[in-house]
Design an enzyme around this catalytic site. Structure first.
Site, mmCIF file in Angstrom:
data_model
loop_
_atom_site.group_PDB
_atom_site.id
_atom_site.type_symbol
_atom_site.label_atom_id
_atom_site.label_comp_id
_atom_site.label_asym_id
_atom_site.label_seq_id
_atom_site.Cartn_x
_atom_site.Cartn_y
_atom_site.Cartn_z
ATOM 1 N N ASP A 261 0.847 -1.197 0.000
ATOM 2 C CA ASP A 261 0.000 0.000 0.000
ATOM 3 C C ASP A 261 0.878 1.240 0.000
ATOM 4 O O ASP A 261 2.052 1.185 0.395
ATOM 5 C CB ASP A 261 -0.892 0.012 1.249
ATOM 6 C CG ASP A 261 -1.943 -1.092 1.195
ATOM 7 O OD1 ASP A 261 -2.275 -1.527 0.074
ATOM 8 O OD2 ASP A 261 -2.410 -1.510 2.267
ATOM 9 N N TYR A 328 7.261 -8.571 7.616
ATOM 10 C CA TYR A 328 6.674 -7.246 7.862
ATOM 11 C C TYR A 328 6.941 -6.833 9.296
ATOM 12 O O TYR A 328 7.083 -7.665 10.191
ATOM 13 C CB TYR A 328 5.144 -7.296 7.683
ATOM 14 C CG TYR A 328 4.689 -7.494 6.261
ATOM 15 C CD1 TYR A 328 4.366 -6.401 5.464
ATOM 16 C CD2 TYR A 328 4.554 -8.776 5.730
ATOM 17 C CE1 TYR A 328 3.926 -6.576 4.161
ATOM 18 C CE2 TYR A 328 4.121 -8.964 4.430
ATOM 19 C CZ TYR A 328 3.806 -7.856 3.659
ATOM 20 O OH TYR A 328 3.367 -8.042 2.369
ATOM 21 N N TYR A 400 -2.764 -10.348 3.042
ATOM 22 C CA TYR A 400 -3.069 -8.960 3.421
ATOM 23 C C TYR A 400 -2.810 -8.791 4.915
ATOM 24 O O TYR A 400 -3.576 -9.288 5.742
ATOM 25 C CB TYR A 400 -4.522 -8.616 3.087
ATOM 26 C CG TYR A 400 -4.793 -8.570 1.600
ATOM 27 C CD1 TYR A 400 -4.342 -7.495 0.842
ATOM 28 C CD2 TYR A 400 -5.490 -9.591 0.965
ATOM 29 C CE1 TYR A 400 -4.587 -7.438 -0.534
ATOM 30 C CE2 TYR A 400 -5.734 -9.537 -0.406
ATOM 31 C CZ TYR A 400 -5.280 -8.460 -1.151
ATOM 32 O OH TYR A 400 -5.521 -8.401 -2.491
#
Ligand SMILES: [Zn+2]
Length: 438
Positions: A261, A328, A400
């Site tokens: 994103d 992440y 996601y």
């Protein structure tokens, strides 16, 4: 003359029969026997055959063969070789207009000359090192060629298309020093003889590397809103477009392995990317210069382009995001006060866990609603304060992560909010590592 058994006929007998019926230029005649006698141009081959046939018939005439007189006359005219003394001897008017070549209407030599020069000029201007020639032949020429081949049951012919390609290719190589390349030519010239034009198709340059995004609110592609203004002031694409002039390219297309994103930073080893420069005019690429152009564009986007690659790599890089793993880092806010031991429970719950995800509600407008299964391999947490913790998440590409944290109203299960029995919000997210498949 016994000429009915085609298989027993000598080459000269066939030549005589062909020329008796059809006027042909040297090239078009020679081409009918192109695979006989190597290292000859069809023009040389055709001229030699014509002269040999004429000599043979002349001998017969001189020996008193009456039948040969008319044949020789016809062939002298259709071969269009100006043997003036022989014309006189045979009572053929020298002024008589000679018929045009039945197949090419005397255009072939001109076609080869004109297009060779045109293409050589383009190659020299653009400093191309390799090329390929393609030809679109008009239907009527192919039909006439086929007519003769069938009529005389010829076996050793080659097509006019092949001759044009070869002859022009040979000349262009001589004129420019560029190499004919059948596998990966820098440029392909399609000679369209129906419309008398040349189409130039320059092969794209593909460069593989990675990018890092050191700031947030940076999109991959330039994102224009309905009102015509930009959604984000900066995009990866902006930096890449700044290199168009280096390549003197008409356009650039960015192929990226996956996507983060706009508000997510891309750190660590960076995300794999292939940049495709369309219609480039520079092929000798200095990656150091290219990287420095890219990296001077913005302090927030950094590139490391590593090597040139081929078109096939584009599909690999796009597939690469599936199956590859990523790490992440998320800074997470909890509505409820959390205790450190609850975070340990979270880590355990996601040790090698398959997560079911419906398409996130925030992108449902753009993407179809479907279920996907992705693995979370490991989660490590740092307790920051009663409402805030940090999580390192190692998971499969294509998962996601924001929805893994919030749960997206139950569309992702299991999720962090559910396990910690609170509402979680992802404050900041960074990609720390992308496993490369290339
Ligand atoms: Zn011809």
């Amino acid at each position: 003359m016994a000429l009915n058994k085609t298989s027993d006929e000598s080459i000269l007998e066939i030549v005589v029969r062909v020329l008796e019926k059809y006027p042909l230029c040297d090239r078009c005649l020679g081409r009918l026997f192109a695979h006989l006698g190597k290292n000859l141009g069809n023009d040389e081959r055709g001229k030699a055959l014509k002269i040999a046939a004429i000599m043979e018939l002349h001998k017969k005439v001189l020996k008193g063969d009456k039948e040969a007189v008319n044949v020789l006359k016809k062939i002298l005219i259709n071969s269009r070789i100006p043997l003036i003394e022989l014309y006189k001897e045979m009572n053929i008017g020298v002024q008589e207009e000679l018929p045009k070549c039945y197949i090419c209407e005397d255009r072939l030599q001109e076609i080869i000359n004109i297009f060779s020069e045109l293409i050589a000029k383009r190659i020299a201007e653009n400093k191309m090192q390799s090329f390929l020639i393609g030809v679109i032949t008009p239907h009527n020429i192919i039909e006439k060629e086929t007519e003769i081949i069938k009529k005389f049951q010829l076996q050793y012919w080659e097509s006019i298309k092949r001759e044009i390609k070869r002859e022009i290719g040979k000349r262009v190589q001589q004129m420019t020093g560029a190499k004919a390349d059948f596998e990966t030519p820098q440029v392909t010239y399609i000679i369209d003889l129906t419309n008398n034009i040349v189409r130039e198709e320059i092969r794209s340059v593909f460069i593989f590397g990675v990018y890092r995004k050191l700031g947030r609110m940076i999109s991959q592609n330039i994102w224009i809103k309905r009102d015509g203004t930009r959604k984000y002031r900066l995009a990866i694409e902006d930096a890449i477009k700044s290199t168009l002039t280096y390549f003197k390219a008409s356009n650039v297309v960015v192929h990226i392995a996956g996507r983060e994103d706009a508000d997510v930073r891309m750190l660590g080893n960076g995300r794999p990317i292939i940049i495709e420069y369309k219609n480039p005019h520079i092929y000798t690429i200095d990656l150091t210069t290219l990287n420095s152009i890219l990296n001077s564009f913005s302090q927030w986007i950094k590139f490391d382009l590593k090597m040139t690659t081929r078109r096939e790599a584009v599909s690999r890089i796009k597939m690469g995001s599936i199956g590859a793993y990523k790490i992440y880092r998320a800074l997470i806010y909890s509505e409820k006060v959390l205790k450190p031991e609850e975070l340990i429970r979270l880590e355990k719950a996601f040790e090698g866990k398959t997560v079911m995800q419906k398409t996130p509600s925030r992108i449902l407008r753009r993407k179809s609603d479907k279920m996907r299964y992705r693995n979370v391999f490991q989660v490590k947490t740092i307790y920051v304060s009663p409402h805030v913790f940090e999580a390192l998440i190692r998971c499969e590409g294509g998962l996601y992560v924001k929805e893994l944290i919030t749960g997206d109203n139950g569309r992702t299960t299991p999720n962090f909010s559910q396990v910690l029995e609170t509402n979680l919000r992802c404050l900041m997210l960074d990609v720390l590592y992308v496993h490369e498949h290339i």
